[in-house]
Design a protein around this motif. Structure first.
Motif, PDB file in Angstrom:
ATOM      1  N   THR A   1      -1.059 -15.651  -5.016  1.00 16.30           N
ATOM      2  CA  THR A   1       0.282 -15.113  -4.089  1.00 16.30           C
ATOM      3  C   THR A   1      -0.438 -13.896  -3.505  1.00 16.30           C
ATOM      4  O   THR A   1       0.047 -13.894  -2.218  1.00 16.30           O
ATOM      5  N   VAL A   2      -1.113 -13.038  -3.982  1.00 13.27           N
ATOM      6  CA  VAL A   2      -1.655 -11.718  -3.136  1.00 13.27           C
ATOM      7  C   VAL A   2      -2.511 -12.271  -2.051  1.00 13.27           C
ATOM      8  O   VAL A   2      -2.438 -11.788  -0.889  1.00 13.27           O
TER       9      VAL A   2
ATOM     10  N   THR B   1       7.316  -3.464  -1.461  1.00 16.47           N
ATOM     11  CA  THR B   1       6.677  -5.016  -0.991  1.00 16.47           C
ATOM     12  C   THR B   1       6.738  -4.880   0.351  1.00 16.47           C
ATOM     13  O   THR B   1       7.933  -4.708   1.218  1.00 16.47           O
TER      14      THR B   1
ATOM     15  N   ARG C   1      -2.880 -13.691  -8.584  1.00 17.98           N
ATOM     16  CA  ARG C   1      -3.771 -13.325  -7.475  1.00 17.98           C
ATOM     17  C   ARG C   1      -4.040 -14.137  -6.282  1.00 17.98           C
ATOM     18  O   ARG C   1      -3.979 -13.665  -5.319  1.00 17.98           O
TER      19      ARG C   1
ATOM     20  N   ILE D   1       5.647 -11.293  -1.023  1.00 18.15           N
ATOM     21  CA  ILE D   1       4.391 -11.117  -1.338  1.00 18.15           C
ATOM     22  C   ILE D   1       3.318 -12.269  -1.054  1.00 18.15           C
ATOM     23  O   ILE D   1       2.622 -12.098  -0.258  1.00 18.15           O
TER      24      ILE D   1
ATOM     25  N   THR E   1       5.213  -4.943  -5.967  1.00 16.59           N
ATOM     26  CA  THR E   1       5.103  -4.678  -7.417  1.00 16.59           C
ATOM     27  C   THR E   1       6.549  -5.282  -7.826  1.00 16.59           C
ATOM     28  O   THR E   1       7.561  -4.874  -7.226  1.00 16.59           O
TER      29      THR E   1
ATOM     30  N   GLY F   1      -1.789 -11.932   1.912  1.00 24.37           N
ATOM     31  CA  GLY F   1      -2.744 -11.000   2.671  1.00 24.37           C
ATOM     32  C   GLY F   1      -3.388 -11.904   3.824  1.00 24.37           C
ATOM     33  O   GLY F   1      -3.469 -11.250   4.772  1.00 24.37           O
TER      34      GLY F   1
ATOM     35  N   GLY G   1       1.234  -9.763   0.978  1.00 24.14           N
ATOM     36  CA  GLY G   1       0.060  -9.135   0.534  1.00 24.14           C
ATOM     37  C   GLY G   1       0.058  -7.944  -0.359  1.00 24.14           C
ATOM     38  O   GLY G   1      -1.092  -7.747  -0.979  1.00 24.14           O
ATOM     39  N   ARG G   2       1.042  -7.678  -0.464  1.00 20.61           N
ATOM     40  CA  ARG G   2       1.406  -6.290  -1.336  1.00 20.61           C
ATOM     41  C   ARG G   2       2.547  -6.167  -1.919  1.00 20.61           C
ATOM     42  O   ARG G   2       3.664  -6.445  -1.285  1.00 20.61           O
TER      43      ARG G   2
ATOM     44  N   LEU H   1       2.548 -11.951 -12.050  1.00 19.91           N
ATOM     45  CA  LEU H   1       2.024 -11.432 -10.762  1.00 19.91           C
ATOM     46  C   LEU H   1       0.712 -10.651 -11.084  1.00 19.91           C
ATOM     47  O   LEU H   1      -0.215 -10.772 -10.324  1.00 19.91           O
ATOM     48  N   ASN H   2       0.403  -9.936 -12.052  1.00 24.91           N
ATOM     49  CA  ASN H   2      -0.622  -8.908 -12.414  1.00 24.91           C
ATOM     50  C   ASN H   2      -1.825  -9.655 -13.260  1.00 24.91           C
ATOM     51  O   ASN H   2      -2.736  -9.042 -13.443  1.00 24.91           O
TER      52      ASN H   2
END
Length: 358
Positions: A223-224, A290, A221, A96, A298, A228, A295-296, A214-215
């Motif tokens: 990391t994403v 993933t 945030r 990610i 779960t 991205g 960038g994305r 992660l969430n």
């Protein structure tokens, strides 16, 4: 004062929408949106698991007709998935974040071997666990430093570490299997709490911690954001280099935990342990949604990916099928998962919903 809706260039206010229509639109649009993609993918993986169970019932009805065997087999699958599942959590964070880690299997091996030397075992259970975790984190930090500050491509840096760590593990163990004499470590694989195997509990705790990290945290945030768009993340004030180092350290931490779990299952450690774990972890993360480009992704999707592969392995085992066929099936699943990423549900609906131009 002039009404703003009448100014040039400002769109007029939309007419009011009926409440019943407004209530139905968000649900329909959400299901086809990017936000619903993880839900659709997870439901698809659940469907795959159901299909695999049906295949097992058809091919071995005498086994699946025994409720006791089915229960034991479910726990067996979960226990087999536990160590690779923990590694996959760390791998998911790395991917990610826009990276890749080909050294996870080798890190598990060197952490396991180092923690089972006679010198380390003399310090007891705490010494073995501490050594495995520290070795995993340190090797992960080295990966991160080489990539962030040495400006090496993640593929090259972790590939080199994979070879070096395997060599170090062989050197430490003298190419011999090191037997664990610590009963506390060895009993982890056979211990149950409220009927649930300890290995499954460890996996559940790591997955839960990974999901929260992660969430629900700034780290997740960031990391994403880094995965991205690195430049945008840097302009937003994120220390991209430090964050990348931390991501690989996190992956190493997961490898250290997995090393203890595998040592418990085999009551030993060797340089060849966790062979090809890097491929299984990457594949599980990919089919879990993933993006390889970052960038994305779960954590729950990655867990479903691990369960799919573990169920396939179990299905082939109870049908006495060869490992070669199993690997071909796994390869086909990986290719299919990447194709799904390229041609996503939303894109297909847009394609088939497009009206011909006159």
């Amino acid at each position: 004062m002039t009404d703003q809706s009448t100014k040039p260039g400002v769109p007029a206010q939309s007419p009011p929408v009926d409440a019943g229509v407004a209530a139905s639109l968000p649900r329909q649009s959400w299901w086809k949106s990017d936000g619903a993609d993880p839900v659709r993918r997870n439901l698809g993986l659940v469907g795959v698991l159901v299909v695999l169970v049906i295949i097992g019932i058809v091919t071995r009805p005498e086994l699946y007709g025994d409720a006791g065997w089915v229960t034991d087999n479910v726990w067996t699958i979960l226990q087999q998935a536990s160590a690779i599942g923990v590694v996959t959590v760390g791998m998911t964070f790395v991917i990610i974040g826009g990276g890749i880690d080909l050294s996870v299997g080798a890190i598990v091996a060197v952490a396991g071997v180092w923690s089972t030397t006679l010198a380390t075992q003399s310090y007891g259970t705490a010494g073995m666990i501490f050594t495995a975790i520290v070795v995993g984190v340190v090797v992960g930090l080295i990966n991160g430093v080489l990539i962030s500050y040495g400006k090496l491509v993640p593929f090259i840096a972790t590939l080199a570490m994979m070879v070096a760590a395997r060599g170090l593990a062989a050197q430490i163990s003298g190419k011999q299997t090191q037997v664990s004499s610590n009963t506390t470590i060895n009993d982890i694989a056979s211990t149950k709490i409220l009927g649930i195997p300890m290995l499954v509990i460890i996996l559940a705790l790591v997955v839960a911690a990974g999901w929260v990290l992660l969430n629900r945290t700034t780290f997740g945030r960031r990391t994403v954001a880094v995965g991205g768009n690195v430049e945008a993340a840097r302009l937003a004030g994120i220390n991209v280099r430090l964050h990348t180092v931390l991501l690989y350290a996190l992956s190493g931490l997961c490898c250290g935990i997995a090393a203890i779990m595998l040592t418990s299952q085999a009551t030993s450690a060797q340089a060849a342990m966790a062979n090809l774990y890097e491929l299984d972890a990457i594949a599980a993360a990919i089919i879990g949604g993933t993006l390889l480009s970052g960038g994305r992704g779960t954590i729950i999707g990655a867990l479903f990916g691990v369960l799919v592969f573990s169920t396939i392995t179990n299905l082939f085992a109870i049908n006495n099928l060869s490992t070669e066929v199993q690997n071909m099936v796994k390869g086909g699943i990986i290719v299919a998962a990447v194709l799904v990423q390229q041609f996503r549900y939303r894109s297909l609906t847009q394609l088939f919903g497009r009206k011909p131009t006159s």
